[in-house]
Design an enzyme around this catalytic site. Structure first.
Site, PDB file in Angstrom:
ATOM      1  N   ASP A   1       4.450  44.169  14.413  1.00 40.07           N
ATOM      2  CA  ASP A   1       5.682  44.920  14.631  1.00 40.07           C
ATOM      3  C   ASP A   1       6.551  44.997  13.380  1.00 40.07           C
ATOM      4  OD1 ASP A   1       5.144  45.550  17.239  1.00 40.07           O
ATOM      5  OD2 ASP A   1       6.431  44.022  18.118  1.00 40.07           O
TER       6      ASP A   1
ATOM      7  N   ARG B   1      18.420  57.741  25.046  1.00 44.71           N
ATOM      8  CA  ARG B   1      18.307  58.494  26.288  1.00 44.71           C
ATOM      9  C   ARG B   1      19.678  58.555  26.967  1.00 44.71           C
ATOM     10  NH1 ARG B   1      12.412  56.793  28.795  1.00 44.71           N
ATOM     11  NH2 ARG B   1      11.341  56.540  26.807  1.00 44.71           N
TER      12      ARG B   1
ATOM     13  N   ASP C   1      19.893  64.255  26.130  1.00 44.81           N
ATOM     14  CA  ASP C   1      18.814  64.626  27.044  1.00 44.81           C
ATOM     15  C   ASP C   1      17.813  65.481  26.269  1.00 44.81           C
ATOM     16  OD1 ASP C   1      17.116  65.496  29.006  1.00 44.81           O
ATOM     17  OD2 ASP C   1      18.672  66.316  30.305  1.00 44.81           O
TER      18      ASP C   1
ATOM     19  N   HIS D   1       0.105  46.664  21.847  1.00 44.69           N
ATOM     20  CA  HIS D   1       1.221  45.888  21.324  1.00 44.69           C
ATOM     21  C   HIS D   1       0.746  45.162  20.069  1.00 44.69           C
ATOM     22  CE1 HIS D   1       4.620  46.446  23.942  1.00 44.69           C
ATOM     23  NE2 HIS D   1       3.881  46.258  25.036  1.00 44.69           N
ATOM     24  N   ASP D   2       1.703  44.520  19.415  1.00 51.49           N
ATOM     25  CA  ASP D   2       1.442  43.790  18.169  1.00 51.49           C
ATOM     26  C   ASP D   2       0.128  43.012  18.221  1.00 51.49           C
ATOM     27  OD1 ASP D   2       1.555  41.070  16.741  1.00 51.49           O
ATOM     28  OD2 ASP D   2       3.238  42.061  15.765  1.00 51.49           O
ATOM     29  N   ILE D   3      -0.072  42.250  19.291  1.00 54.33           N
ATOM     30  CA  ILE D   3      -1.243  41.374  19.379  1.00 54.33           C
ATOM     31  C   ILE D   3      -2.548  42.165  19.282  1.00 54.33           C
ATOM     32  CG2 ILE D   3      -1.358  41.421  21.905  1.00 54.33           C
ATOM     33  CD1 ILE D   3      -2.078  38.420  21.772  1.00 54.33           C
TER      34      ILE D   3
END
Length: 390
Positions: A161, A37, A65, A131-133
């Protein structure tokens, strides 16, 4: 000069599995350009010392951008020369940016487009955050990790991950790139951390199907249930690991620990495993970790001291094989695996966000006038490299 030298990869910046996949490819010799970014996004450690962002090593960073049409066009110019692109957005985001696979492969028919998500590109919860969990919870991995008393314990974020995500993405890219050499056509690699982590459980699912593995946590051969496969605290409050599964290794464990004279139950007598674990714990508590290492390390017991991240780089085995390196004062794992001819190596330290915009675009064929026009319009940003303390 690694085995992937000459391969060109575009990484649309993200967190976790996407940068790790790109690091794997870079360490193997691929030329990776990361599209960041134009301002710090909170991803990773943007805005801080990049030396600690070890997942970002070995590539150039350009700031673009992606809401500016000239910025999107600049990325598509890169796509025309790339072998593969990797992204980790939620389903549909890349398409909304104008950088979906249809558009990109319209500019480069041989492009392999690697997609990384938690749940997959479709399905009833494909657009939900996670997330991973969460991903390993749905694959059966998390349920199986932990002890009888602890409940499920996440194995850091390694399984979703990195093992089930980044590794499978890298493998999928290599498979698709191999196929593209013959067909002349790229394809989309839809990598899901849910499915990758489930795949890692393949042998456990096989044992479960046979009845050898049960759903009772902490009662199986590899999940702290077996006394001969686990960790034990030592006299100095450190730990050792033993994995003496095979009978001949188990016999050596008993002999070197002094338990061969204790008339213990048979190794595979599961009903007596809890009591045997208590006995093992008492025995191993009698000596320090280093004393047990002196007795057992290098034998066929299947033994190793449990080392911290501070200790691991200094172990003689790791030193002998240069398994760890220091980059800008930050100890970190070296590239793996090792190759006999085409040596894998780190191509450079992690870059600051956008520090290579002009240089990176020039390397990919943009003229000086084109780069100046992009900077002037705000489509891309050239940032200064980090100059603070380590």
């Amino acid at each position: 000069m690694g085995p992937l030298a000459g391969m060109k990869i575009i990484e649309l910046a993200g967190i976790g599995p996407v940068p790790f996949c790109s690091t794997l490819l870079s360490d193997m010799g691929a030329q990776v350009i990361r599209v960041d970014r134009t301002a710090p996004s909170g991803l990773g450690i943007s805005g801080k010392n990049p030396a600690f962002d070890v997942l970002g090593r070995g590539r150039k960073s350009i700031s673009v951008d992606l809401k500016h049409p000239d910025g999107v066009e600049a990325v598509l110019r890169l796509v025309e020369q790339a072998d593969a692109l990797v992204e980790g957005f939620r389903p549909g985001v890349a398409e909304r940016l104008g950088l979906g696979p249809d558009v990109c492969q319209g500019r480069n028919e041989k492009l392999v487009y690697g997609r990384m998500t938690g749940w997959g590109q479709d399905g009833p919860i494909s657009h939900a955050a996670g997330h991973d969990i969460n991903y390993i919870a749905l694959s059966g991995v998390l349920y199986a990790c932990g002890t009888k008393d602890s409940g499920p314990v996440p194995p850091l974020n390694l399984t979703g991950d990195f093992g089930g995500g980044a590794m499978f993405l890298a493998f999928g890219l290599m498979a698709a790139l191999w196929e593209a050499q013959r067909s002349g056509k790229g394809q989309v690699v839809d990598t899901s951390m849910l499915e990758g982590s489930a795949y890692l459980m393949l042998p456990i699912y096989g044992m479960h199907g046979s009845g050898f593995w049960t759903d009772e946590r902490g009662a199986n051969i590899l999940d702290t249930g077996a006394p001969f496969y686990g960790t034990y605290e030592t006299k100095d409050s450190k730990h050792i690991s033993v994995g003496s599964i095979e009978p001949k290794f188990y016999a050596e464990l008993l002999e070197k620990s002094g338990m061969d004279t204790m008339n213990l139950p048979a190794q595979m007598d599961r009903e007596n495993w809890p009591a045997m674990k208590v006995t093992y714990a008492k025995i191993f508590k009698q000596k320090t970790r280093d004393e047990w290492s002196e007795i057992m390390e290098g034998s066929d017991i299947c033994f190793a001291p449990v080392l911290s991240m501070t200790e691991a780089p200094s172990h003689p085995q790791n030193v002998a094989r240069d398994s760890f390196v220091d980059v800008l004062g930050v100890p970190q794992p070296a590239p793996a695996p090792k190759f006999s001819r085409t040596k894998a190596e780190i191509q450079g330290p992690p870059p600051s966000l956008g520090q290579d915009t002009e240089e990176g675009l020039a390397e990919w064929g943009f003229s000086r006038d084109e780069i100046t026009a992009l900077v002037t319009s705000g489509a891309v940003v050239q940032n200064e490299p980090y100059k603070g303390e380590a």
